[in-house]
Design an enzyme around this catalytic site. Structure first.
Site, PDB file in Angstrom:
ATOM      1  N   LEU A   1      24.115 -29.048  27.634  1.00  0.00           N
ATOM      2  CA  LEU A   1      22.704 -29.064  28.022  1.00  0.00           C
ATOM      3  C   LEU A   1      22.084 -30.388  27.599  1.00  0.00           C
ATOM      4  O   LEU A   1      22.226 -30.788  26.442  1.00  0.00           O
ATOM      5  CB  LEU A   1      21.943 -27.912  27.339  1.00  0.00           C
ATOM      6  CG  LEU A   1      22.322 -26.483  27.721  1.00  0.00           C
ATOM      7  CD1 LEU A   1      21.708 -25.494  26.734  1.00  0.00           C
ATOM      8  CD2 LEU A   1      21.869 -26.179  29.138  1.00  0.00           C
ATOM      9  N   HIS A   2      21.399 -31.049  28.531  1.00  0.00           N
ATOM     10  CA  HIS A   2      20.680 -32.268  28.154  1.00  0.00           C
ATOM     11  C   HIS A   2      19.449 -32.529  29.014  1.00  0.00           C
ATOM     12  O   HIS A   2      18.637 -33.388  28.686  1.00  0.00           O
ATOM     13  CB  HIS A   2      21.606 -33.488  28.227  1.00  0.00           C
ATOM     14  CG  HIS A   2      21.907 -33.949  29.619  1.00  0.00           C
ATOM     15  ND1 HIS A   2      22.810 -33.313  30.427  1.00  0.00           N
ATOM     16  CD2 HIS A   2      21.396 -34.974  30.350  1.00  0.00           C
ATOM     17  CE1 HIS A   2      22.859 -33.924  31.596  1.00  0.00           C
ATOM     18  NE2 HIS A   2      22.008 -34.926  31.583  1.00  0.00           N
ATOM     19  N   ARG A   3      19.272 -31.795  30.121  1.00  0.00           N
ATOM     20  CA  ARG A   3      18.122 -32.037  30.994  1.00  0.00           C
ATOM     21  C   ARG A   3      16.821 -31.664  30.283  1.00  0.00           C
ATOM     22  O   ARG A   3      16.760 -30.636  29.601  1.00  0.00           O
ATOM     23  CB  ARG A   3      18.237 -31.197  32.268  1.00  0.00           C
ATOM     24  CG  ARG A   3      19.479 -31.448  33.097  1.00  0.00           C
ATOM     25  CD  ARG A   3      19.372 -32.677  33.933  1.00  0.00           C
ATOM     26  NE  ARG A   3      20.611 -32.909  34.682  1.00  0.00           N
ATOM     27  CZ  ARG A   3      20.875 -33.994  35.369  1.00  0.00           C
ATOM     28  NH1 ARG A   3      19.979 -34.969  35.433  1.00  0.00           N
ATOM     29  NH2 ARG A   3      22.017 -34.140  36.004  1.00  0.00           N
TER      30      ARG A   3
END
Length: 363
Positions: free
Chosen positions: A209-211
């Site tokens: 996850l990075h958005r």
């Protein structure tokens, strides 16, 4: 002699430039009139997000590192443009080649065009039509001013034609990320934590996850991770945590089946992907790699600029719909996932096609 400045700034860029740099080097050694200068903007400066990739993927040391570092979207864009302008004035070239859709892609494209230098965009024409994503704006602006377009799918080429780009400058070459995947698949490396945590092939999930839409709201991020771990039942969930995500993630009382790790290098991360039961991610590139390795993949976004990974490959879109995420995870656990196929020209030869076309460009 065509002098090309190749720009890389962030983790996905390094994966994409590696086969291009190697293909140019091979052609140059055979006497072809090509030369390149590699510029690292420093947008990603963490070793695991940047430095390790140059070593693992046999990318030559950059000729210049602009050392931009962190900052807001506007700050990074401005710093890159100022530094890249100096770079181009001190080291003139005939063509600037940018890849992907990160801030460096946008900033360096604008800078080159303002200096009247032609721009070639690798991975052109893909769209999510989601303006909440900075990457979508980067893609649209870069494509609007580029001179040459290298696309991953025929659909991307068709889109560029539909917005008025010259078909003669649009080239469907395939996916350079898959070139790197195929070049290094036999060198994937088991992470040290794999055996330490008693992991076994096809008996764990990988989560990334990075958005901003997933990680900027701290409560939402923590609830999502805990939900995924719960629905995985007793199956381990390996979560290589991005520095941006780590700042928001509460590490107190972690789920027992969650394995939190630092960011991984390319070879270790793709070992994880290749041997996973399934992937949950908000990364577009990982959906492509999962498709080629035929690993079930759930995208935790409301849209994707890579629809071929769904229509052809092993990916499904779930967004933030917890009910759908649970249903899809159960399909993976029950071995009830679609088989998936590999899109056309994702065959490991995309960089060769790009360089053959570059050879025809006259300075």
């Amino acid at each position: 002699m065509l002098k090309i400045t190749i720009v890389a700034g962030a983790r996905p860029n390094f994966i994409k430039i590696a086969p291009i740099v190697n293909a140019i080097s091979r052609q140059k050694s055979e006497g072809k009139a090509l030369n390149y200068r590699l510029v690292h903007t420093g947008q990603h400066y963490d070793y695991q997000l940047s430095g390790s990739f140059f070593e693992e993927l046999n990318i030559p040391k950059p000729d210049a590192n602009l050392g931009i570092g962190s900052g807001s979207q506007a700050e990074q864009t401005a710093k890159i443009m100022m530094a890249f302008e100096r770079e181009l004035l001190e080291n003139p070239c005939d063509l600037v080649l940018v890849v992907g859709d990160v801030t460096s892609t946008l900033a360096c494209s604008i800078t080159a065009k303002k200096l009247q230098i032609p721009v070639a965009h690798v991975e052109a024409g893909i769209r999510s039509f989601d303006f909440a994503m900075p990457e979508e704006i980067n893609r649209m602006v870069t494509d609007s001013i580029s001179d040459y377009f290298f696309t991953t799918t025929q659909e991307a080429s068709n889109y560029l034609v539909s917005i008025g780009k010259n078909p003669e400058n649009i080239h469907f070459v395939g996916n350079v990320m898959i070139d790197t995947l195929k070049n290094f698949e036999n060198e994937f490396k088991k992470p040290t934590f794999f055996d330490e945590n008693f992991l076994s092939p096809k008996k764990y999930f990988v989560l990334t996850l990075h958005r901003p839409s997933n990680v900027d709201a701290e409560h939402q991020l923590n609830e999502l991770v805990r939900f995924i771990c719960e629905k995985a039942q007793s199956i381990p969930v390996v979560f290589p945590i991005h520095p941006r995500t780590k700042k928001k993630f509460a590490t107190a009382e972690l789920p027992k089946n969650l394995i939190l790790t630092k960011p991984l290098g390319y070879l270790e991360f793709n070992y994880l992907v290749k041997n996973a039961l399934g992937i949950l991610t908000d990364s577009g590139g990982i959906t492509e790699e999962a498709t080629v390795m035929r690993i079930p993949c759930i995208t935790l976004r409301e849209n994707t600029e890579r629809p071929e990974t769904i229509s052809i490959g092993t990916n499904e879109l779930a967004g933030k719909n917890l009910t759908l995420i649970e249903v899809l995870m159960q399909k993976i656990i029950k071995n009830d996932w679609k088989k998936g196929e590999i899109p056309a020209k994702w065959d490991g030869k995309s960089a060769e096609r790009i360089v053959e076309i570059l050879e025809e460009i006259k300075p």
